[in-house]
Design a protein around this motif. Structure first.
Motif, PDB file in Angstrom:
ATOM      1  N   ARG A   1     -46.995 -15.296 -21.079  1.00  0.00           N
ATOM      2  CA  ARG A   1     -45.662 -14.711 -21.233  1.00  0.00           C
ATOM      3  C   ARG A   1     -44.794 -14.942 -19.997  1.00  0.00           C
ATOM      4  NH1 ARG A   1     -45.688 -10.864 -25.392  1.00  0.00           N
ATOM      5  NH2 ARG A   1     -47.755 -10.321 -26.162  1.00  0.00           N
ATOM      6  N   LYS A   2     -45.424 -15.045 -18.850  1.00  0.00           N
ATOM      7  CA  LYS A   2     -44.657 -15.071 -17.606  1.00  0.00           C
ATOM      8  C   LYS A   2     -44.638 -16.432 -16.922  1.00  0.00           C
ATOM      9  CE  LYS A   2     -45.207 -10.152 -16.745  1.00  0.00           C
ATOM     10  NZ  LYS A   2     -45.542  -9.083 -15.769  1.00  0.00           N
ATOM     11  N   ARG A   3     -45.757 -17.157 -16.999  1.00  0.00           N
ATOM     12  CA  ARG A   3     -45.821 -18.440 -16.291  1.00  0.00           C
ATOM     13  C   ARG A   3     -46.677 -19.420 -17.072  1.00  0.00           C
ATOM     14  NH1 ARG A   3     -45.559 -15.023 -11.447  1.00  0.00           N
ATOM     15  NH2 ARG A   3     -43.795 -15.728 -10.198  1.00  0.00           N
ATOM     16  N   CYS A   4     -46.512 -20.690 -16.714  1.00  0.00           N
ATOM     17  CA  CYS A   4     -47.358 -21.751 -17.253  1.00  0.00           C
ATOM     18  C   CYS A   4     -48.284 -22.236 -16.136  1.00  0.00           C
ATOM     19  CB  CYS A   4     -46.509 -22.918 -17.765  1.00  0.00           C
ATOM     20  SG  CYS A   4     -45.392 -22.476 -19.113  1.00  0.00           S
TER      21      CYS A   4
ATOM     22  N   ARG B   1     -44.006 -11.066  -7.809  1.00  0.00           N
ATOM     23  CA  ARG B   1     -42.571 -10.876  -7.974  1.00  0.00           C
ATOM     24  C   ARG B   1     -41.917 -12.162  -8.473  1.00  0.00           C
ATOM     25  NH1 ARG B   1     -39.902  -8.300  -2.745  1.00  0.00           N
ATOM     26  NH2 ARG B   1     -38.120  -8.434  -4.173  1.00  0.00           N
ATOM     27  N   GLY B   2     -40.895 -11.991  -9.283  1.00  0.00           N
ATOM     28  CA  GLY B   2     -40.153 -13.158  -9.768  1.00  0.00           C
ATOM     29  C   GLY B   2     -40.570 -13.620 -11.144  1.00  0.00           C
ATOM     30  N   ALA B   3     -41.683 -13.103 -11.660  1.00  0.00           N
ATOM     31  CA  ALA B   3     -42.136 -13.502 -12.992  1.00  0.00           C
ATOM     32  C   ALA B   3     -41.358 -12.729 -14.049  1.00  0.00           C
ATOM     33  CB  ALA B   3     -43.625 -13.245 -13.140  1.00  0.00           C
ATOM     34  N   GLU B   4     -40.906 -13.436 -15.082  1.00  0.00           N
ATOM     35  CA  GLU B   4     -40.162 -12.814 -16.159  1.00  0.00           C
ATOM     36  C   GLU B   4     -40.989 -12.804 -17.433  1.00  0.00           C
ATOM     37  OE1 GLU B   4     -36.438 -14.722 -16.659  1.00  0.00           O
ATOM     38  OE2 GLU B   4     -35.750 -14.357 -14.604  1.00  0.00           O
ATOM     39  N   ASP B   5     -40.897 -11.710 -18.183  1.00  0.00           N
ATOM     40  CA  ASP B   5     -41.597 -11.629 -19.462  1.00  0.00           C
ATOM     41  C   ASP B   5     -40.679 -12.195 -20.534  1.00  0.00           C
ATOM     42  OD1 ASP B   5     -42.994 -11.041 -21.720  1.00  0.00           O
ATOM     43  OD2 ASP B   5     -43.652  -9.079 -21.018  1.00  0.00           O
ATOM     44  N   ASN B   6     -41.034 -13.395 -21.016  1.00  0.00           N
ATOM     45  CA  ASN B   6     -40.178 -14.094 -21.967  1.00  0.00           C
ATOM     46  C   ASN B   6     -40.475 -13.732 -23.418  1.00  0.00           C
ATOM     47  OD1 ASN B   6     -38.676 -15.788 -20.103  1.00  0.00           O
ATOM     48  ND2 ASN B   6     -40.631 -16.798 -19.714  1.00  0.00           N
TER      49      ASN B   6
END
Length: 325
Positions: A93-96, A213-218
């Motif tokens: 959800r947040k990173r690849c 910090r900086g990760a967004e839940d897409n």
């Protein structure tokens, strides 16, 4: 994770690779091949088996993570003349996460310069050798991903934002899959050390990075869209061990003119060149006369008795030689 979320477990959009099939096909050639080519085939079989074993360990960790994520195994991307064979692309959800799996034998040291040095035991002695940095290898995969994905952006603004935050949203990580491998990264720089983990640390690593910090839940819809987009970009890898050796075996069994090797040679070494010991393997030296793969041999008589050299795998039909310093 919301109570109405559709995905609560990992989803393998692409789980298989062609390693098992290639191993089986190579084994079918062994009885037909002459002794020198048998040794080459056996070496490639061992490499494929080791790689598959390492990737299977990672698959086990991912399947038991109980995390919503999409996983693409053995993804092959092409951008112009550049290609990337990615062991695992994991979309959360947040990173690849772009994984390079290494089932390395021996003890691995990473020094302050970022060099990878392997120590292997042979009998009663230990031998150190430098190996190609898997971090550099995976960084090249990252560049292909960045180029391919960047082309999908509809305008200059979205493309600029994608490139600016690419390193934050896509993380490169080298996973050491052999549980017996000892890693010494004490003197490695932090940015290098942070990119190397063991297979049993993978899920903890993903959770930790996603909590930074900086990760967004897409959301899961966006997560699935990204995964299916990459799946649509996957191409079949043209590298074919079986075709390479099938051609060589057919050459040995006929009296006809030498056939071309189906795999493009990695490097043709001009005859009479001196190769530095430890810089090449039997798989990377190509005969300067006929284009067949070369094998390491040792002179048994004459002025060079005891010295190692590379001889053509088609000897005595071809007598191509590359000396080793």
């Amino acid at each position: 994770m919301g109570i109405f979320d559709k995905y609560k477990e990992p989803v393998f959009l692409k789980e298989s690779s062609n390693a098992a099939e290639e191993i089986e096909l190579l084994q079918s050639l062994l009885e037909k091949a002459p002794e020198d080519i048998q040794k080459q085939i056996q070496q490639d079989i061992r490499c494929l088996q080791a790689g598959k074993a390492g990737e299977d360990r990672i698959a086990f960790e991912l399947k038991n993570s109980h995390m919503p994520m999409f996983i693409l195994h053995d993804l092959y991307l092409v951008h112009g003349e550049y290609t990337a064979q990615i062991d695992y692309l994991i979309i959360t959800r947040k990173r690849c996460f772009v994984l390079e799996c290494k089932n390395l034998y021996g003890d691995i040291e990473v020094n302050s310069a970022g060099d990878f040095i392997r120590t292997m035991k042979y009998g009663n002695r230990y031998v150190k050798e430098g190996i190609y940095s898997p971090i550099t290898q995976n960084q090249r995969h990252m560049e292909v991903i960045k180029a391919v994905r960047g082309e999908s952006k509809s305008n200059i603004v979205t493309k600029t934002l994608f490139e600016r935050y690419f390193e934050q949203n896509y993380r490169s990580v080298v996973v050491l899959a052999n549980p017996q491998t000892v890693l010494n990264s004490r003197y490695a720089k932090k940015e290098v050390k942070d990119k190397i983990i063991r297979a049993d640390q993978l899920i903890t690593y993903i959770k930790r990075v996603n909590n930074e910090r900086g990760a967004e839940d897409n959301g899961e819809k966006h997560m699935e869209e990204i995964a299916r987009w990459f799946l649509g970009k996957h191409q079949e890898n043209p590298k074919n061990y079986f075709a390479k050796y099938e051609s060589l075996v057919n050459v040995e069994q006929s009296d006809n003119k030498v056939e071309a090797v189906t795999e493009e040679p990695a490097e043709v070494i001009p005859e009479n060149t001196v190769v530095t010991k430890g810089t090449d393997s039997d798989n990377t030296i190509i005969c300067p006369r006929c284009g067949a793969h070369m094998v390491k041999r040792k002179a048994t008589k004459g002025a060079n008795a005891g010295n190692e050299f590379y001889g053509c795998s088609r000897y005595p039909k071809c007598r191509g030689i590359v000396n080793i310093k």
